[in-house]
Motif scaffolding. Structure first.
Motif, PDB file in Angstrom:
ATOM      1  N   TRP A 169       0.803  -1.215   0.000  1.00  0.00           N
ATOM      2  CA  TRP A 169       0.000   0.000   0.000  1.00  0.00           C
ATOM      3  C   TRP A 169       0.841   1.272   0.000  1.00  0.00           C
ATOM      4  N   LEU A 170       1.999   1.242   0.598  1.00  0.00           N
ATOM      5  CA  LEU A 170       2.854   2.424   0.635  1.00  0.00           C
ATOM      6  C   LEU A 170       3.900   2.427  -0.473  1.00  0.00           C
ATOM      7  N   GLY A 171       3.749   1.537  -1.449  1.00  0.00           N
ATOM      8  CA  GLY A 171       4.727   1.450  -2.527  1.00  0.00           C
ATOM      9  C   GLY A 171       4.420   2.343  -3.704  1.00  0.00           C
ATOM     10  N   ASN A 172       3.208   2.880  -3.772  1.00  0.00           N
ATOM     11  CA  ASN A 172       2.823   3.774  -4.858  1.00  0.00           C
ATOM     12  C   ASN A 172       2.914   5.220  -4.388  1.00  0.00           C
ATOM     13  N   ASN A 173       3.443   6.109  -5.255  1.00  0.00           N
ATOM     14  CA  ASN A 173       3.719   7.475  -4.834  1.00  0.00           C
ATOM     15  C   ASN A 173       2.467   8.211  -4.354  1.00  0.00           C
ATOM     16  N   THR A 174       1.449   8.294  -5.215  1.00  0.00           N
ATOM     17  CA  THR A 174       0.234   9.031  -4.865  1.00  0.00           C
ATOM     18  C   THR A 174      -0.480   8.375  -3.704  1.00  0.00           C
ATOM     19  N   ARG A 175      -0.577   7.045  -3.735  1.00  0.00           N
ATOM     20  CA  ARG A 175      -1.275   6.332  -2.669  1.00  0.00           C
ATOM     21  C   ARG A 175      -0.553   6.502  -1.329  1.00  0.00           C
ATOM     22  N   ALA A 176       0.767   6.495  -1.355  1.00  0.00           N
ATOM     23  CA  ALA A 176       1.522   6.644  -0.111  1.00  0.00           C
ATOM     24  C   ALA A 176       1.249   8.004   0.525  1.00  0.00           C
ATOM     25  N   LEU A 177       1.252   9.078  -0.267  1.00  0.00           N
ATOM     26  CA  LEU A 177       0.988  10.407   0.275  1.00  0.00           C
ATOM     27  C   LEU A 177      -0.419  10.494   0.850  1.00  0.00           C
ATOM     28  N   ASN A 178      -1.391   9.911   0.152  1.00  0.00           N
ATOM     29  CA  ASN A 178      -2.768   9.949   0.639  1.00  0.00           C
ATOM     30  C   ASN A 178      -2.934   9.135   1.922  1.00  0.00           C
ATOM     31  N   LEU A 179      -2.278   7.977   1.997  1.00  0.00           N
ATOM     32  CA  LEU A 179      -2.414   7.142   3.183  1.00  0.00           C
ATOM     33  C   LEU A 179      -1.729   7.774   4.392  1.00  0.00           C
ATOM     34  N   VAL A 180      -0.588   8.404   4.185  1.00  0.00           N
ATOM     35  CA  VAL A 180       0.063   9.104   5.288  1.00  0.00           C
ATOM     36  C   VAL A 180      -0.806  10.273   5.756  1.00  0.00           C
ATOM     37  N   ALA A 181      -1.385  11.015   4.801  1.00  0.00           N
ATOM     38  CA  ALA A 181      -2.279  12.112   5.173  1.00  0.00           C
ATOM     39  C   ALA A 181      -3.507  11.582   5.901  1.00  0.00           C
ATOM     40  N   LEU A 182      -4.040  10.442   5.477  1.00  0.00           N
ATOM     41  CA  LEU A 182      -5.194   9.846   6.152  1.00  0.00           C
ATOM     42  C   LEU A 182      -4.832   9.420   7.575  1.00  0.00           C
ATOM     43  N   THR A 183      -3.623   8.916   7.766  1.00  0.00           N
ATOM     44  CA  THR A 183      -3.169   8.564   9.103  1.00  0.00           C
ATOM     45  C   THR A 183      -3.065   9.804   9.976  1.00  0.00           C
ATOM     46  N   HIS A 184      -2.577  10.894   9.418  1.00  0.00           N
ATOM     47  CA  HIS A 184      -2.530  12.167  10.161  1.00  0.00           C
ATOM     48  C   HIS A 184      -3.944  12.615  10.521  1.00  0.00           C
ATOM     49  N   VAL A 185      -4.885  12.445   9.604  1.00  0.00           N
ATOM     50  CA  VAL A 185      -6.282  12.797   9.886  1.00  0.00           C
ATOM     51  C   VAL A 185      -6.823  11.952  11.035  1.00  0.00           C
ATOM     52  N   TRP A 186      -6.505  10.657  11.036  1.00  0.00           N
ATOM     53  CA  TRP A 186      -6.952   9.766  12.116  1.00  0.00           C
ATOM     54  C   TRP A 186      -6.432  10.254  13.463  1.00  0.00           C
ATOM     55  N   ASN A 187      -5.236  10.790  13.485  1.00  0.00           N
ATOM     56  CA  ASN A 187      -4.626  11.287  14.719  1.00  0.00           C
ATOM     57  C   ASN A 187      -5.219  12.625  15.167  1.00  0.00           C
ATOM     58  N   GLN A 188      -5.541  13.519  14.236  1.00  0.00           N
ATOM     59  CA  GLN A 188      -5.922  14.881  14.573  1.00  0.00           C
ATOM     60  C   GLN A 188      -7.422  15.121  14.657  1.00  0.00           C
ATOM     61  N   THR A 189      -8.237  14.255  14.058  1.00  0.00           N
ATOM     62  CA  THR A 189      -9.687  14.466  14.061  1.00  0.00           C
ATOM     63  C   THR A 189     -10.275  14.568  15.464  1.00  0.00           C
ATOM     64  N   PRO A 190      -9.857  13.749  16.444  1.00  0.00           N
ATOM     65  CA  PRO A 190     -10.453  13.890  17.782  1.00  0.00           C
ATOM     66  C   PRO A 190     -10.287  15.271  18.394  1.00  0.00           C
ATOM     67  N   LEU A 191      -9.165  15.946  18.140  1.00  0.00           N
ATOM     68  CA  LEU A 191      -8.978  17.291  18.673  1.00  0.00           C
ATOM     69  C   LEU A 191      -9.997  18.247  18.069  1.00  0.00           C
ATOM     70  N   THR A 192     -10.224  18.141  16.757  1.00  0.00           N
ATOM     71  CA  THR A 192     -11.249  18.962  16.117  1.00  0.00           C
ATOM     72  C   THR A 192     -12.626  18.661  16.687  1.00  0.00           C
ATOM     73  N   ALA A 193     -12.940  17.378  16.837  1.00  0.00           N
ATOM     74  CA  ALA A 193     -14.237  16.995  17.399  1.00  0.00           C
ATOM     75  C   ALA A 193     -14.402  17.530  18.816  1.00  0.00           C
ATOM     76  N   LEU A 194     -13.330  17.519  19.598  1.00  0.00           N
ATOM     77  CA  LEU A 194     -13.392  18.005  20.974  1.00  0.00           C
ATOM     78  C   LEU A 194     -13.732  19.488  21.012  1.00  0.00           C
ATOM     79  N   MET A 195     -13.107  20.292  20.156  1.00  0.00           N
ATOM     80  CA  MET A 195     -13.363  21.725  20.151  1.00  0.00           C
ATOM     81  C   MET A 195     -14.754  22.045  19.611  1.00  0.00           C
ATOM     82  N   VAL A 196     -15.179  21.318  18.561  1.00  0.00           N
ATOM     83  CA  VAL A 196     -16.530  21.539  18.039  1.00  0.00           C
ATOM     84  C   VAL A 196     -17.568  21.113  19.070  1.00  0.00           C
ATOM     85  N   LEU A 197     -17.309  20.026  19.770  1.00  0.00           N
ATOM     86  CA  LEU A 197     -18.221  19.571  20.819  1.00  0.00           C
ATOM     87  C   LEU A 197     -18.355  20.632  21.911  1.00  0.00           C
TER      88      LEU A 197
END
Length: 634
Positions: A169-197
Motif C-alpha cells: 500500500w505504501l509502494g505507490n507514490n500518490t497512494r503513499a501520500l494519501n495514506l500518510v495524510a489519512l493517518t494524520h487525519v486519524w490522529n488529529q480528528t479527535p482534537l477537532t471533534a473536541l473543540m466543536v463539541l
C-alpha cells in the motif's frame, strides 16, 4: 460689602497609575507575575531562535568547521531548487487534504457525541484515544497495517478471500501520500471533534427550540443555526488543523521516511533532511524559517479574528433573552413555510430509521477510533512467527505474553537491545513529563492571569505575540540550536536538558490555556478578595487558583500528553538509555529491522499508549471542560 475673591481651585491631575484614555496601568504585581514566564521563554525559545537565524545567514563546512556569512544566499539557494518547490506542492496538498477531512469528520463526530445516549461518556473517551497516542506509536501501527508482504490489511483481505486485492500500500507514490495524510487525519480528528463539541455545548438550547416552533427541520437548523454559531470555532479549528499539518514530521518519518522516492517529502521532512542528513545547516534553517513564516501568518489571522475585543462583541451579541440571542443568526424559517406535504413515511417509521442511523454512526465512530488500537493490542499478544508469515493473515494461531515479558523484564528471553530499554524509557518519559508540567504550572497561571486582565497593555500584548510566535514555530527550527547549546553546556543526554527543551513547547501552551481560563472568571472576584484584605499573591493562591482548578487540571493533562508524545527533541538530544524516552525506543525498533522483534515492538507500543489511553478515559470530562473554557486554544 466687598465681595470676597476666592482663588480658583486647581484642577486635579490624573493619577500616574492611569493612562490618558482612562484605563488603569497594570500594577507592579502584573509585571512581576509575568516576568518568570517571559524570561524563561526568552531563554529556552528566544536564544535558540536567534541562533537559528545566525545559521540561516551563514554557510558552515562540517569538515573544516568554518562558517561564512552569506546573508540571504541560503534562502535564494533553497528557492531555486526543484526539491523545495516539489516539497512545497506536496505540503499544500497534504495540508488541504488533512484540513478538509479533519474538519468534516470532526464536525460529524461532535454532532453525534453531543446527543444524549447511554454510553456517551465512554464513546467520547474512545474518540479521544487516537489523538492521545504518540505519533510515533501511530506510525508504527499504521506502517505495519499497510505493509506489503506481512501487513494486517493484506492479511484481512486474504482471510476474506480477496487476496487478489493485496498490494504494497505504501509502494505507490500518490497512494503513499494519501495514506500518510489519512493517518494524520486519524490522529488529529479527535482534537477537532473536541473543540466543536465544546462549541455545541455552549449553544443556548433556546435557539433550536425556537426554530422548531417556527417549523424549521433538522437540515435547516444545522445550516442556519449550528454552522453560524460554530463559525468562530470552525475558523480556529481550520487554522489549528493547518498548522498541525504543516508541522507533521513524526508520522512521516516512521511510516515512509519521505519515500517512496520523494513521494511523501513535505516541508518539515525536507528541512530535517537538509539539516541532519546532508548537514547543510544554513539551507535547512532557511527552509524551516520559511515554514515558520507560513505558520506565523496563520497566527496573525488567529489573533485578529479571535482577539478579546471581537470575543466581547460576540458575547454582547448573545443577550439573555431568546429573541436577542437569535438576532445574530439568520432566520429563513421565519418566512411562511411551504404548504405541508403528505409524508412518505409514518412518524413511527421515521423515528425507527433515525434511531438506526444514529446507532450506525456511533458504531462507525467506534470502528474508526478503536479498531486500529485493538489491532495493536492483538498484535502485541500474537506470537512472532504469526506476525511474519506469508501470505499474511489477521487471525493469530494463539496468544502469548512473551512479548510483554521481553520488554518488561531484563531476563525476558530476548536479545533485543531496544526491548531492554523499554522500562527505563517509560520511567524517563513519566519523570520528564511530570517535572515539565510542574514547572510550567508553577509560573504559567500567574502569566495567564495578567494576560487575561490587562489584554491591551502593550507590554503584555508583546508577550502574547511572543507566545503565539513560539507556538507557531516548528520544533525543527529549535532542535539544532538546542543541540549546539547543550553540547557546550554539557546537557546532552540528560533529563534536565529534556525538561528545558519540553518547556519551550509547554510554557507558551499552558500560559495561553491559563489566559483563556481566567477570561471566564469574573473580575468582581478579584475586587472581593482585595476588599477582604488579600494581597495580590494571596488573591491568586487562596481565591483564584482554587476557582480555576478544572482549568489547571485540563492544562496539566494537555501538557503531560504533549511531553509524553514528544519525539524530535528526544531523538536529537539523547543518545543513551539514561535519558531516552519511550518514543525514541519505539523508533529504534524500526531501525533494527529484525523480524523477530516485531512482537516486542508492538508490546512496547501498547505500553507507550497505555498512559494516554488511561488519561483519555479517566479525565475525559476535564478535557471537554478545558475545551469548553477555551483551554484548547493554546
Amino acid at each position: 460689602m466687598t465681595a470676597v475673591e476666592t482663588e480658583p481651585q486647581a484642577i486635579p491631575r490624573p493619577k500616574r497609575s492611569r493612562r490618558r484614555n482612562g484605563r488603569a496601568r497594570p500594577p507592579l504585581f502584573a509585571y512581576l507575575a509575568t516576568a518568570p514566564t517571559l524570561l524563561l521563554v526568552l531563554l529556552v525559545v528566544g536564544l535558540p531562535l536567534a541562533y537559528s537565524i545566525w545559521l540561516a545567514t551563514h554557510k558552515s563546512n562540517p569538515i573544516t568547521k568554518k562558517t561564512t556569512f552569506v546573508g540571504l544566499d541560503n534562502f535564494k539557494t533553497v528557492l531555486a531548487q526543484d526539491s523545495f518547490w516539489n516539497a512545497f506542492y506536496r505540503t499544500i496538498y497534504f495540508v488541504g487534504f488533512s484540513m478538509v477531512l479533519t474538519t468534516v469528520l470532526g464536525i460529524i463526530m461532535a454532532l453525534v457525541l453531543n446527543k444524549a445516549f447511554r454510553g456517551r461518556g465512554f464513546m467520547r473517551s474512545v474518540m479521544l484515544v487516537p489523538w492521545a497516542m504518540a505519533p510515533v506509536s501511530i506510525g508504527v501501527l499504521w506502517s505495519f497495517i499497510y505493509a506489503g508482504d506481512i501487513g494486517t490489511l493484506n492479511g484481512i483481505l486474504n482471510d476474506l478471500g480477496l487476496g487478489f486485492l493485496a498490494t504494497p500500500w505504501l509502494g505507490n507514490n500518490t497512494r503513499a501520500l494519501n495514506l500518510v495524510a489519512l493517518t494524520h487525519v486519524w490522529n488529529q480528528t479527535p482534537l477537532t471533534a473536541l473543540m466543536v463539541l465544546a462549541g455545541l455545548q455552549s449553544m443556548p438550547a433556546s435557539l433550536h427550540k425556537a426554530a422548531m416552533l417556527d417549523g424549521a427541520g433538522p437540515v435547516t437548523r444545522f445550516f442556519q443555526i449550528t454552522l453560524p454559531w460554530l463559525k468562530p470555532t470552525l475558523l480556529f479549528v481550520s487554522i489549528i488543523a493547518t498548522i498541525n499539518a504543516l508541522m507533521a514530521f513524526d508520522i512521516i518519518m516512521i511510516m515512509t521516511g519521505g519515500g517512496p522516492g520523494e513521494a511523501t517529502t513535505v516541508f518539515a521532512w525536507l528541512g530535517y533532511v537538509y539539516s541532519f542528513q546532508f548537514l547543510r545547516f544554513g539551507q535547512g534553517a532557511a527552509m524551516l524559517y520559511i515554514l515558520t513564516g507560513l505558520s506565523f501568518l496563520l497566527a496573525i489571522v488567529y489573533v485578529l479574528v479571535l482577539s478579546p475585543r471581537r470575543r466581547k462583541a460576540r458575547t454582547a451579541a448573545v443577550a439573555t433573552t431568546p429573541d436577542s440571542t437569535l438576532q445574530r443568526i439568520r432566520r429563513p424559517y421565519s418566512i411562511t413555510p411551504p404548504p405541508p406535504r403528505d409524508p412518505v413515511l409514518s412518524p413511527r417509521t421515521r423515528a425507527i430509521l433515525s434511531d438506526i442511523g444514529f446507532r450506525a454512526m456511533v458504531a462507525l465512530i467506534f470502528i474508526w477510533s478503536a479498531v486500529p488500537v485493538l489491532l495493536l493490542v492483538m498484535m502485541s499478544l500474537t506470537p512472532a512467527s504469526d506476525l511474519i508469515r506469508t501470505p499474511p493473515s489477521a487471525i493469530p494461531s494463539g496468544f502469548t505474553l512473551d512479548n510483554f515479558k521481553a520488554v518488561l523484564f531484563p531476563d525476558g528471553g530476548t536479545t533485543s537491545v531496544q526491548a531492554r530499554r523499554v522500562p527505563l524509557s517509560l520511567m524517563n518519559s513519566f519523570i520528564i513529563g511530570v517535572v515539565t508540567v510542574a514547572v510550567a504550572l508553577a509560573m504559567a497561571p500567574f502569566a495567564g492571569y495578567v494576560f487575561a486582565r490587562w489584554p491591551r497593555a502593550r507590554a503584555f500584548q508583546a508577550g502574547l505575540w511572543a507566545m503565539l510566535f513560539t507556538r507557531m514555530t516548528p520544533a525543527l527550527t529549535l532542535v539544532l540550536p538546542f543541540f549546539v547549546i547543550y553540547r557546550t553546556l554539557g546537557l546532552i543526554d540528560t533529563r534536565t536538558g529534556m525538561v528545558i527543551a519540553h518547556l519551550s513547547i509547554l510554557l507558551p501552551l499552558v500560559s495561553w490555556m491559563m489566559k483563556s481560563t481566567f477570561e471566564g472568571v469574573p473580575k468582581s472576584l478579584d475586587a472581593a478578595a482585595r476588599i477582604d484584605g488579600c494581597t495580590n499573591f494571596q488573591m491568586m493562591t487562596k481565591v483564584l487558583l482554587p476557582v480555576i482548578r478544572p482549568g489547571i487540571m485540563a492544562a496539566a493533562i494537555f501538557g503531560f500528553l504533549v511531553s509524553w508524545n514528544e519525539f524530535l527533541f528526544a531523538m536529537i538530544l539523547t543518545s543513551t538509555p539514561d535519558s531516552q524516552t519511550i518514543t525514541v525506543v519505539l523508533s529504534g525498533f524500526l531501525q533494527q529491522a529484525r523480524f523477530h522483534e516485531y512482537g516486542p515492538m508492538f508490546a512496547a507500543s501498547v505500553l507507550s499508549v497505555l498512559p494516554p489511553v488511561i488519561i483519555a478515559f479517566v479525565f475525559q470530562r476535564y478535557l471537554v471542560q478545558g475545551a469548553l473554557s477555551g483551554a484548547v486554544k493554546g
